[in-house]
Design a protein around this motif. Sequence first.
Motif, mmCIF file in Angstrom:
data_model
loop_
_atom_site.group_PDB
_atom_site.id
_atom_site.type_symbol
_atom_site.label_atom_id
_atom_site.label_comp_id
_atom_site.label_asym_id
_atom_site.label_seq_id
_atom_site.Cartn_x
_atom_site.Cartn_y
_atom_site.Cartn_z
ATOM 1 N N ARG A 105 0.842 -1.184 0.000
ATOM 2 C CA ARG A 105 0.000 0.000 0.000
ATOM 3 C C ARG A 105 0.884 1.244 0.000
ATOM 4 N N ALA A 106 0.267 2.372 0.103
ATOM 5 C CA ALA A 106 0.999 3.636 0.039
ATOM 6 C C ALA A 106 1.896 3.838 1.255
ATOM 7 N N ARG A 107 2.977 4.570 1.056
ATOM 8 C CA ARG A 107 3.922 4.982 2.107
ATOM 9 C C ARG A 107 4.492 3.804 2.879
ATOM 10 N N GLY A 108 4.797 2.717 2.173
ATOM 11 C CA GLY A 108 5.472 1.575 2.789
ATOM 12 C C GLY A 108 4.576 0.696 3.630
ATOM 13 N N GLY A 109 3.282 0.896 3.562
ATOM 14 C CA GLY A 109 2.369 0.064 4.347
ATOM 15 C C GLY A 109 1.974 -1.182 3.587
ATOM 16 N N TRP A 110 1.093 -1.916 4.190
ATOM 17 C CA TRP A 110 0.601 -3.110 3.518
ATOM 18 C C TRP A 110 -0.834 -3.388 3.953
#
Length: 143
Positions: A105-110
């Motif tokens: 996901r965005a900004r290193g998330g999941w």
Amino acid sequence: MSKDTRPTRRQALLGDRPGSYAIARQVRMSPTKVRRVVDMIRGMDVEDALNTCRFSPQVASEPVYKVIASAAANAERSDNLRRADLYVSQAFVDQGVTIRRIRPRARGGWGRILKRSSHITVVVEPRTELAVRGQSSTRSKEK
């Protein structure tokens, strides 16, 4: 039966009644999607249930069709019952293992992706006079 022993699966599903069952395990479909099809066929004659599964647009109808056909074949082979006399007395879906995957996901998330599976159980029994009477009385109450 002693306290420590569990009943066999056949004993738990059918007891002493004639009939047979089939189980499909680890079917890679969500149990809620499979339950839509199973709820349609519960209580139907085997031939009607097979035709309903054959022509229904849901993807889950294919594994349900196979389980119903397998249960009917088991009843024909093991108990010498005729397919024309059988009906689906019990049909239920249990949740199997859930495979967990991740999606970036965005900004290193999941985000978590859950890939669910199902266990489909179908029990077929021969129609008796009591079952026919009981079904007609429940239909008259619904109206």
